[in-house]
Write a protein that holds these residues in place. Structure first.
Motif, PDB file in Angstrom:
ATOM      1  N   TYR A  77       0.813  -1.220   0.000  1.00  8.99           N
ATOM      2  CA  TYR A  77       0.000   0.000   0.000  1.00  8.99           C
ATOM      3  C   TYR A  77       0.844   1.268   0.000  1.00  8.99           C
ATOM      4  O   TYR A  77       0.304   2.372   0.085  1.00  8.99           O
ATOM      5  N   ARG A  78       2.154   1.139  -0.080  1.00  9.94           N
ATOM      6  CA  ARG A  78       3.033   2.317  -0.081  1.00  9.94           C
ATOM      7  C   ARG A  78       2.939   3.063  -1.403  1.00  9.94           C
ATOM      8  O   ARG A  78       2.528   2.511  -2.413  1.00  9.94           O
ATOM      9  N   GLY A  79       3.318   4.345  -1.356  1.00 12.55           N
ATOM     10  CA  GLY A  79       3.293   5.160  -2.560  1.00 12.55           C
ATOM     11  C   GLY A  79       1.920   5.716  -2.876  1.00 12.55           C
ATOM     12  O   GLY A  79       1.695   6.236  -3.972  1.00 12.55           O
ATOM     13  N   ARG A  80       1.001   5.649  -1.927  1.00  9.12           N
ATOM     14  CA  ARG A  80      -0.368   6.129  -2.142  1.00  9.12           C
ATOM     15  C   ARG A  80      -0.746   7.231  -1.148  1.00  9.12           C
ATOM     16  O   ARG A  80      -1.922   7.455  -0.898  1.00  9.12           O
ATOM     17  N   SER A  81       0.250   7.876  -0.563  1.00 10.12           N
ATOM     18  CA  SER A  81       0.066   8.988   0.397  1.00 10.12           C
ATOM     19  C   SER A  81      -0.524   8.550   1.731  1.00 10.12           C
ATOM     20  O   SER A  81      -0.968   9.391   2.505  1.00 10.12           O
ATOM     21  N   PHE A  82      -0.536   7.253   2.031  1.00  6.14           N
ATOM     22  CA  PHE A  82      -1.100   6.799   3.300  1.00  6.14           C
ATOM     23  C   PHE A  82      -0.232   7.227   4.479  1.00  6.14           C
ATOM     24  O   PHE A  82      -0.749   7.541   5.554  1.00  6.14           O
ATOM     25  N   GLY A  83       1.084   7.239   4.293  1.00  4.05           N
ATOM     26  CA  GLY A  83       1.973   7.683   5.365  1.00  4.05           C
ATOM     27  C   GLY A  83       1.704   9.136   5.732  1.00  4.05           C
ATOM     28  O   GLY A  83       1.571   9.477   6.910  1.00  4.05           O
ATOM     29  N   SER A  84       1.586   9.998   4.741  1.00  2.68           N
ATOM     30  CA  SER A  84       1.319  11.411   5.040  1.00  2.68           C
ATOM     31  C   SER A  84      -0.069  11.589   5.651  1.00  2.68           C
ATOM     32  O   SER A  84      -0.263  12.439   6.522  1.00  2.68           O
ATOM     33  N   GLN A  85      -1.033  10.766   5.254  1.00  3.84           N
ATOM     34  CA  GLN A  85      -2.377  10.874   5.826  1.00  3.84           C
ATOM     35  C   GLN A  85      -2.379  10.521   7.314  1.00  3.84           C
ATOM     36  O   GLN A  85      -3.018  11.204   8.119  1.00  3.84           O
ATOM     37  N   ILE A  86      -1.672   9.471   7.694  1.00  5.01           N
ATOM     38  CA  ILE A  86      -1.664   9.087   9.109  1.00  5.01           C
ATOM     39  C   ILE A  86      -0.888  10.117   9.925  1.00  5.01           C
ATOM     40  O   ILE A  86      -1.258  10.442  11.054  1.00  5.01           O
ATOM     41  N   ILE A  87       0.162  10.694   9.349  1.00  4.30           N
ATOM     42  CA  ILE A  87       0.920  11.736  10.049  1.00  4.30           C
ATOM     43  C   ILE A  87       0.057  12.969  10.252  1.00  4.30           C
ATOM     44  O   ILE A  87       0.059  13.574  11.338  1.00  4.30           O
ATOM     45  N   LYS A  88      -0.716  13.362   9.266  1.00  4.63           N
ATOM     46  CA  LYS A  88      -1.613  14.524   9.418  1.00  4.63           C
ATOM     47  C   LYS A  88      -2.637  14.280  10.520  1.00  4.63           C
ATOM     48  O   LYS A  88      -2.962  15.182  11.291  1.00  4.63           O
ATOM     49  N   ALA A  89      -3.143  13.062  10.625  1.00  2.00           N
ATOM     50  CA  ALA A  89      -4.092  12.735  11.701  1.00  2.00           C
ATOM     51  C   ALA A  89      -3.399  12.827  13.060  1.00  2.00           C
ATOM     52  O   ALA A  89      -3.993  13.327  14.033  1.00  2.00           O
ATOM     53  N   MET A  90      -2.162  12.385  13.140  1.00  3.94           N
ATOM     54  CA  MET A  90      -1.408  12.464  14.389  1.00  3.94           C
ATOM     55  C   MET A  90      -1.133  13.921  14.754  1.00  3.94           C
ATOM     56  O   MET A  90      -1.259  14.320  15.918  1.00  3.94           O
ATOM     57  N   GLU A  91      -0.764  14.729  13.768  1.00  6.29           N
ATOM     58  CA  GLU A  91      -0.504  16.152  14.024  1.00  6.29           C
ATOM     59  C   GLU A  91      -1.773  16.859  14.500  1.00  6.29           C
ATOM     60  O   GLU A  91      -1.712  17.715  15.391  1.00  6.29           O
ATOM     61  N   ALA A  92      -2.918  16.501  13.952  1.00  2.00           N
ATOM     62  CA  ALA A  92      -4.184  17.085  14.414  1.00  2.00           C
ATOM     63  C   ALA A  92      -4.428  16.718  15.877  1.00  2.00           C
ATOM     64  O   ALA A  92      -4.856  17.562  16.673  1.00  2.00           O
ATOM     65  N   ALA A  93      -4.140  15.480  16.250  1.00  2.00           N
ATOM     66  CA  ALA A  93      -4.313  15.050  17.642  1.00  2.00           C
ATOM     67  C   ALA A  93      -3.347  15.798  18.564  1.00  2.00           C
ATOM     68  O   ALA A  93      -3.718  16.157  19.692  1.00  2.00           O
ATOM     69  N   ILE A  94      -2.142  16.049  18.099  1.00  2.00           N
ATOM     70  CA  ILE A  94      -1.178  16.806  18.898  1.00  2.00           C
ATOM     71  C   ILE A  94      -1.735  18.193  19.197  1.00  2.00           C
ATOM     72  O   ILE A  94      -1.726  18.658  20.346  1.00  2.00           O
ATOM     73  N   ARG A  95      -2.239  18.868  18.169  1.00  2.00           N
ATOM     74  CA  ARG A  95      -2.821  20.207  18.361  1.00  2.00           C
ATOM     75  C   ARG A  95      -4.039  20.150  19.281  1.00  2.00           C
ATOM     76  O   ARG A  95      -4.220  21.023  20.135  1.00  2.00           O
ATOM     77  N   GLU A  96      -4.871  19.123  19.131  1.00  2.00           N
ATOM     78  CA  GLU A  96      -6.056  18.979  19.992  1.00  2.00           C
ATOM     79  C   GLU A  96      -5.677  18.840  21.459  1.00  2.00           C
ATOM     80  O   GLU A  96      -6.433  19.223  22.343  1.00  2.00           O
ATOM     81  N   HIS A  97      -4.495  18.301  21.727  1.00  2.00           N
ATOM     82  CA  HIS A  97      -4.010  18.143  23.104  1.00  2.00           C
ATOM     83  C   HIS A  97      -3.234  19.371  23.582  1.00  2.00           C
ATOM     84  O   HIS A  97      -2.646  19.343  24.657  1.00  2.00           O
ATOM     85  N   GLY A  98      -3.218  20.435  22.775  1.00  2.00           N
ATOM     86  CA  GLY A  98      -2.612  21.687  23.190  1.00  2.00           C
ATOM     87  C   GLY A  98      -1.114  21.804  22.968  1.00  2.00           C
ATOM     88  O   GLY A  98      -0.475  22.728  23.481  1.00  2.00           O
ATOM     89  N   PHE A  99      -0.543  20.907  22.186  1.00  2.00           N
ATOM     90  CA  PHE A  99       0.893  20.967  21.887  1.00  2.00           C
ATOM     91  C   PHE A  99       1.102  21.641  20.531  1.00  2.00           C
ATOM     92  O   PHE A  99       0.247  21.555  19.647  1.00  2.00           O
TER      93      PHE A  99
END
Length: 140
Positions: A77-99
């Motif tokens: 499944y590599r090469g389909r932007s899945f890595g960047s999608q999961i990282i964006k979800a993690m970054e959103a969670a970081i911001r939601e926790h005030g970091f």
């Protein structure tokens, strides 16, 4: 791909399965290093494509950082932007926790990928589980 934070035992098993496939089977990381004592304090993520778990990661909060860890996508499944999608979800969670900052230890072969997402290398190369890594950070 649909990314979700792990909420159930089944989702947790699916995340561990993806991680085991990538890190233990493919990259030959010892199983005892892959699943560690920090699992319980982490927020886990799993990515699904057509309801199949294909990506996984975990997030912990360390000092002023949201620390992205165990980011992986199944080989087919590599090469389909899945890595960047999961990282964006993690970054959103970081911001939601005030970091406002994120940090990760990248395998050196993936350093360019993380740079393309705005991460900057802040360390020299070091070995982790027999694989060369660098530490990278990003202001969110």
């Amino acid at each position: 791909m649909q990314v979700k934070q792990v909420e159930t035992e089944t989702e947790q098993k699916q995340a561990y399965h993806v991680r085991n496939t990538v890190f233990v089977e493919e990259q030959k990381v010892p199983a005892e290093l892959e699943i560690d004592e920090l699992e319980k304090e982490a927020i886990h993520f799993v990515g699904y494509e057509d309801e199949i778990p294909v990506a996984a990661s975990r997030l912990r909060f360390v000092d002023p950082y949201g620390k992205l860890e165990r980011i992986c996508v199944l080989k087919e499944y590599r090469g389909r932007s899945f890595g960047s999608q999961i990282i964006k979800a993690m970054e959103a969670a970081i911001r939601e926790h005030g970091f406002q900052k994120s940090k990760l230890n990248a395998q050196t072969h993936a350093e360019d990928f993380y740079q393309s997402l705005g991460y900057q290398t802040v360390s020299g190369e070091f070995m982790d589980a027999g694989i060369p890594h660098v530490t990278m950070v990003k202001e969110l």
